[in-house]
Design a protein around this motif. Structure first.
Motif, PDB file in Angstrom:
ATOM      1  N   GLN A 184      31.393  49.871  71.682  1.00  0.00           N
ATOM      2  CA  GLN A 184      31.015  49.406  70.340  1.00  0.00           C
ATOM      3  C   GLN A 184      30.314  48.050  70.344  1.00  0.00           C
ATOM      4  N   ILE A 185      30.312  47.332  71.463  1.00  0.00           N
ATOM      5  CA  ILE A 185      29.625  46.033  71.472  1.00  0.00           C
ATOM      6  C   ILE A 185      28.128  46.169  71.689  1.00  0.00           C
ATOM      7  N   GLU A 186      27.657  47.374  72.027  1.00  0.00           N
ATOM      8  CA  GLU A 186      26.226  47.512  72.341  1.00  0.00           C
ATOM      9  C   GLU A 186      25.354  47.066  71.177  1.00  0.00           C
ATOM     10  N   GLU A 187      25.641  47.578  69.984  1.00  0.00           N
ATOM     11  CA  GLU A 187      24.790  47.274  68.838  1.00  0.00           C
ATOM     12  C   GLU A 187      24.866  45.813  68.431  1.00  0.00           C
ATOM     13  N   VAL A 188      26.069  45.239  68.445  1.00  0.00           N
ATOM     14  CA  VAL A 188      26.249  43.898  67.881  1.00  0.00           C
ATOM     15  C   VAL A 188      26.095  42.777  68.914  1.00  0.00           C
ATOM     16  N   MET A 189      26.146  43.097  70.212  1.00  0.00           N
ATOM     17  CA  MET A 189      26.063  42.042  71.225  1.00  0.00           C
ATOM     18  C   MET A 189      25.016  42.315  72.300  1.00  0.00           C
ATOM     19  N   VAL A 190      25.015  43.529  72.852  1.00  0.00           N
ATOM     20  CA  VAL A 190      24.093  43.808  73.959  1.00  0.00           C
ATOM     21  C   VAL A 190      22.653  43.942  73.464  1.00  0.00           C
ATOM     22  N   GLN A 191      22.455  44.646  72.371  1.00  0.00           N
ATOM     23  CA  GLN A 191      21.100  44.808  71.849  1.00  0.00           C
ATOM     24  C   GLN A 191      20.461  43.479  71.453  1.00  0.00           C
ATOM     25  N   PRO A 192      21.186  42.565  70.781  1.00  0.00           N
ATOM     26  CA  PRO A 192      20.590  41.246  70.518  1.00  0.00           C
ATOM     27  C   PRO A 192      20.176  40.510  71.793  1.00  0.00           C
ATOM     28  N   LEU A 193      20.929  40.681  72.879  1.00  0.00           N
ATOM     29  CA  LEU A 193      20.555  40.056  74.149  1.00  0.00           C
ATOM     30  C   LEU A 193      19.253  40.644  74.684  1.00  0.00           C
ATOM     31  N   ARG A 194      19.118  41.949  74.592  1.00  0.00           N
ATOM     32  CA  ARG A 194      17.882  42.594  75.048  1.00  0.00           C
ATOM     33  C   ARG A 194      16.692  42.136  74.216  1.00  0.00           C
ATOM     34  N   GLU A 195      16.907  41.991  72.916  1.00  0.00           N
ATOM     35  CA  GLU A 195      15.826  41.531  72.038  1.00  0.00           C
ATOM     36  C   GLU A 195      15.461  40.080  72.347  1.00  0.00           C
ATOM     37  N   SER A 196      16.467  39.268  72.639  1.00  0.00           N
ATOM     38  CA  SER A 196      16.205  37.875  72.994  1.00  0.00           C
ATOM     39  C   SER A 196      15.427  37.784  74.299  1.00  0.00           C
ATOM     40  N   ARG A 197      15.816  38.599  75.285  1.00  0.00           N
ATOM     41  CA  ARG A 197      15.072  38.656  76.551  1.00  0.00           C
ATOM     42  C   ARG A 197      13.613  39.028  76.299  1.00  0.00           C
TER      43      ARG A 197
END
Length: 254
Positions: free
Chosen positions: A210-223
């Motif tokens: 469940q952390i993918e949408e709220v934490m991992v995806q923002p990291l990918r977008e920031s990268r």
């Protein structure tokens, strides 16, 4: 981010275990110091000598935190029985020491070995998980929206640059990622996000999808955003380089 991590991840634990994790999170980053551990050790500072070069800042945070807790008006553990206090104190120390980035690889590798067969009833597994989660909290700035995260990136880079300036002045070793003459914001963040943050959060995601949408995806977008900024910087630098070359050639012709 601490509360997000707790809400999403720690909710899977027993009530007692989750309460203990809350208390253990009180200690990290007490009394922030502007010089990082590597400088403390290389400069042989009072803290490095006191703690035998072993996570000097984190050990200092532990000591200061429990000095504060020992004061009568700050003692949140006053009504705890000795065994419960001992458990929380040891857990807090473990978590604070886990935030030393010198131990990042060691802790993440240990968690990777456990994550596919994770057992919430296994104390060693849960301790390792808590160490990884506190690390996620500690370096989670890029999970936040850009308008919140970027000013803190600027502050951190300035701390890095001030330390490297001092290291140069004192003839100490300098980390390349702290050298203002070699680092830009995009290059610093791309490397940190790609090789530190995303691998760690994606490993946690195996246990808590469940952390993918709220934490991992923002990291990918920031990268991706910093990679775009780097491309712009590289293009501008190339244009500037060609202008300088043309000016040089023009001067020679005259």
């Amino acid at each position: 981010i601490v509360f997000d991590i707790f809400y999403i991840c720690a909710a899977s634990w027993t009530t007692d275990a989750s309460k203990i994790f809350i208390f253990e999170c009180f200690g990290p980053c007490t009394q922030h110091h502007p010089r990082f551990c590597r400088y403390q050790i290389n400069a042989r500072t009072e803290l490095a000598v006191r703690y035998n070069d072993i996570s000097p800042l984190e050990n200092h945070h532990c000591a200061v935190a429990f000095q504060i807790f020992s004061q009568s008006d700050c003692n949140i553990f006053a009504n705890f029985d000795p065994e419960a206090f001992k458990q929380i104190r040891q857990g807090t120390i473990n978590l604070i020491l886990a935030t030393d980035m010198a131990r990042h690889g060691e802790i993440l590798d240990s968690f990777k070995q456990k994550v596919d067969y994770f057992d919430f009833t296994n104390e060693e597994h849960v301790t390792c998980l808590k160490m990884v989660l506190i690390k996620c909290c500690d370096i989670s700035n890029e999970v936040r929206p850009m308008e919140v995260a970027e000013p803190w990136v600027d502050c951190l880079l300035e701390e890095y640059f001030m330390q490297s300036d001092r290291e140069k002045a004192e003839g100490l070793p300098i980390a390349p990622f702290m050298d203002r003459e070699k680092v830009t914001k995009p290059t610093a963040q791309i490397g940190f996000i790609k090789f530190v943050l995303i691998p760690m959060f994606e490993t946690v995601m195996k246990l808590f999808p469940q952390i993918e949408e709220v934490m991992v995806q923002p990291l990918r977008e920031s990268r991706d955003r910093y990679e775009e900024l780097k491309q712009i910087d590289d293009a501008m630098n190339e244009v500037q380089k060609k202008k300088s070359e043309n000016l040089t050639m023009g001067g020679k012709k005259k």
